[in-house]
Structures are given as C-alpha cells and as structure tokens.
Design an enzyme around this catalytic site. Structure first.
Site: not given
Length: 451
Positions: A60-62
């Site tokens: 995801a946003s990592l």
C-alpha cells in the site's frame, strides 16, 4: 542486552499469536542484526495456508518511499530537477506552478483521484495511471490550495511521480524501480504487482482480508461492496502496488545507510521537513514521515493501509534500529499502534504492555423501518455535504468526495462504520431526524438536516 530484547519481542508476539490477535509478519533489528523475525496466522484463510517469513504482501502506501527514491535517483543523474514544473513532463498540465518537489512533499494541492473515481468510474474497467492523468487534464477539477500554500496527503501526486519516472527514464515504472532500487539493494522478492490487472500465481502470496459485519467473518475485499474498489483501482502505480517481504524491506533499510546507494546530500533532502510559503514546517520529507524524539533521536517512517493490508516501516536512524510490520488481516488502527508501541518500547529497553485486541464489532438487530426517518441531506459544520440513504434495508452514509459507507446499528439511533473508529448518532424530531453527530477519534461534529 540484545538477547533480552529478543526474548521480550518473542513474548509479545507469541502471546498475540497464540490468542489469534495478530495475523502477519514482523521483523525487528538493531545495529544491522535481526533480533526477531516471525510470522503468525494465515496467508490464505480459506485454504488454511500459513504465513511464512517470506510471504509477499501488498505494501500500500509504504510504496511511496520507493517512488520518491526513484525520483531522487533521476535527480542525482541530472535527468530531472526537484524544481521542474510538472508541465515540463506532462505538456498542457492545467495546474500551474506545481513542481516535482510539491508532489514529493504533498504540497501540490492537487485534487484527490479516489473521490472522483468512486463517483464516476466504470467499475467494470481497471484504471491505470493514464486514467489519472486524463482526469486531471480533462475534468476541470479544482485543487485544494495553491502549490506550497498548504499540506495535504496526496495519492494523486505520487501517481504523477510514477508517470514522470517513466517519461524521464524511458522505462516502465516497474522496470525502473526494479533495476534502480530493488536489485541494487538485494530485494530479489520485491516487485510492482497489480494482482487483478496482471494476475500471477505466487505461491507465497499473502492475501488481504477484511471483516464483513453481516456474516461476522473475514473475506477478500473484492467480495465486499464498500471495499471492492480494490478491483477497479488495481492498475494504478506509484502511490501503492509495491509488493515485498520483510527481509527485503530490511535490506532496503540497510541500503539506505550506504552512500553509494543514495548520496548523503540526497538523504538530507529526503529527510528534511517541508517548509510552506508561510514559514510553517510539516514533518514530511520525500516519501517519509519525520519525527525527532529526545530519547529515540531521528525517526523516519511510513505506513500503508489498503483493504486487507496494514504495513509499517519505522527507522530509528540515530540508533540503527528498525521495525517492520506487515499484516494481511484488517485490524483496529489504535490496536495496531499499541502493538508497534510495545515493540518500540522493547527495542529501547522500556517497560511495555501486551495490548488486548478489541472484539469484532457486531450489529444490533433493529426494525429497519426506522431508517426512513434518517434518510436525507445533511450539512456538516465545516460546510461539507452528507447524504444518508437506504437500500435493501441497509443504511448508508456518503460524505461529499468519499465512498458510500454502510452504517451498522448499535442501537436504534447510534450506528458504527466497519473498520473505522467512527460512529454516527441521530437526533430525532417528530417525523424525521433533525441532525446527527459524527464521532471520530475522540472528536465530534454535528451535521444538520437540510432536506
């Protein structure tokens, strides 16, 4: 000392694992040595296939630190500059004055693509990055603010960074990130992967699961109405869709300490806070959240959240300590923060508590005829419009620009939202609700009926 920390980390996570209160993989390291690395729960619940430490997770946003680093590497080669206007790389880009730096720092003010796609996209088609570009070019959407006049987390900005990487490098985003970052860092299991757009059979893949309040079971997000946007947004890259394993993320962490992987000057830029036009500073760099702690020194981190996945990488760079947390089962955010806080305390030799997982939310059986009294248009105190609707004896809340979410009854007047620390309580008049109170993270806001 390290042995003692290893023992406490084992106690923390094995206690959670034995009680089925953690489904994921965790890695903790200090001074370049892995102190603890273990998996708990299932990679595929229906098959009872267990997670392993090499299980592959959607980050995801990592993913954003990788997109940011791709831009940094192109800047180091002189191919692009942080002050380049976006219209250098996207001729005709209608949002004037937006630079690559603004995209990196979340100070562009660009409209959020997800709200527009929720409302307008054909859910039978899988969107790709060009569809985001087309939206920005053609839909005439207003920005939130002028560049660098404010700060707002922007997935749109990181999609554009991926597009710019492709134009500047002449390679696909996936190929550039692989050859420039993953392979040099020894991240051989990591890939950009759009599971529904370009499916592969990956034997060690960790499927993400979300909680279905109606069936009181965990299901794939594709199967749930309010999370099935994971299907039609699956082709978008840059803000997410990097998939990795904990050991590769640790290799990435270690590579970031090496000046031949990324220069000292670039690290200084990446780990420096935003300064807005009014002089205010925001603790976000180039793809990293920044903190300074008297006890723990400089901390750079990023989290990721997507239906079925929760990810976190925390780097205590002054102490060479690292926490990596990958989960593929939806959990309460505050509970996950408590797990990470306990692990952090162990890494720094502080007392800790083993957190207790909150029970899965259960709806109360009520007469759904009352829902008709809640249906209508409302206005929140900040001027945002909200709609309450009913369909098939279910009640829904839709706040302007956001996805329609189902309201589940905990009483005849109070309702909760799935997977969010949000509740709604209606105030009834003679024939219909006059207003509702929105409770979120300890705050409350009234919405008054307008129609």
């Amino acid at each position: 000392m390290k042995q003692n920390k290893r023992k406490h980390l084992q106690t923390l996570f094995e206690t959670l694992g034995e009680k089925h209160q953690f489904n994921g993989t965790v890695l903790a390291a200090e001074g370049g040595d892995i102190l603890y690395h273990h998996s708990f729960g299932y990679a595929e619940m229906t098959e009872k296939r267990p997670l392993k430490t090499n299980s592959l997770f959607e980050l995801a946003s990592l993913s954003k630190p990788f997109t940011a680093l791709g831009i940094i590497l192109l800047e180091e080669k002189g191919i692009l500059g942080y002050e380049d206007k976006v219209d250098r790389w996207l001729p005709g880009f209608p949002y004037q004055g937006v630079t690559i730096r603004h995209l990196l720092n979340h100070t562009s003010g660009l409209p959020d693509y997800m709200g527009w796609f929720f409302a307008n996209w054909d859910s039978h088609k899988i969107a790709v990055n060009q569809d985001i570009v087309d939206m920005l070019m053609n839909e005439g959407l207003s920005g939130y603010f002028e560049p660098n006049e404010g700060w707002m987390y922007s997935n749109t900005g990181y999609v554009l960074l991926a597009v710019i990487i492709e134009k500047a490098s002449g390679m696909s985003y996936a190929d550039f990130i692989k050859t420039s970052i993953f392979l040099p860092a020894g991240m051989n299991e990591t890939r950009v992967y759009n599971r529904r757009l370009s499916p592969e059979r990956i034997d060690h893949y960790a499927y993400g699961y979300v909680y279905d309040v109606h069936s009181e079971t965990y299901v794939l997000p594709d199967e749930l109405e309010e999370t099935n946007y994971v299907v039609y947004l699956d082709g978008i890259q840059g803000d997410g869709t990097v998939n990795s394993v904990t050991s590769d993320l640790f290799r990435f962490d270690q590579a970031l300490y090496q000046d031949d992987f990324i220069s000292k000057a670039s690290k200084e830029s990446a780990f420096s806070p935003v300064r807005l036009n009014n002089g205010e500073t925001i603790d976000y760099g180039f793809g990293w959240v920044l903190q300074n702690s008297p006890e723990k020194g400089r901390i750079v981190s990023h989290s990721g959240g997507w239906p079925g996945y929760s990810t976190m990488m925390i780097r205590y760079i002054d102490h060479r300590k690292t926490l990596i947390y990958l989960s593929n089962k939806e959990e309460d955010t505050e509970y996950e923060q408590a797990i990470l806080k306990a692990a952090e305390h162990i890494l720094f030799g502080q007392p800790y508590d083993v957190p207790e997982r909150p029970a899965d939310k259960k709806k109360k059986a009520i007469d759904t005829a009352i829902y008709s009294r809640y249906v209508g248009s409302y206005l929140l105190q900040d001027g945002t419009a909200a709609q309450v609707t009913t369909e098939n004896e279910r009640l829904y809340l839709e706040i302007a620009g956001q996805l329609r979410l189902e309201l589940f009854p905990s009483s005849e007047t109070r309702f909760f939202l799935r997977a969010l620390s949000v509740e709604v309580e209606f105030t009834l008049g003679e024939d219909a609700a006059k207003s509702f109170i929105l409770y979120e993270d300890g705050s409350e806001e009234e919405a008054v009926r307008t129609k």
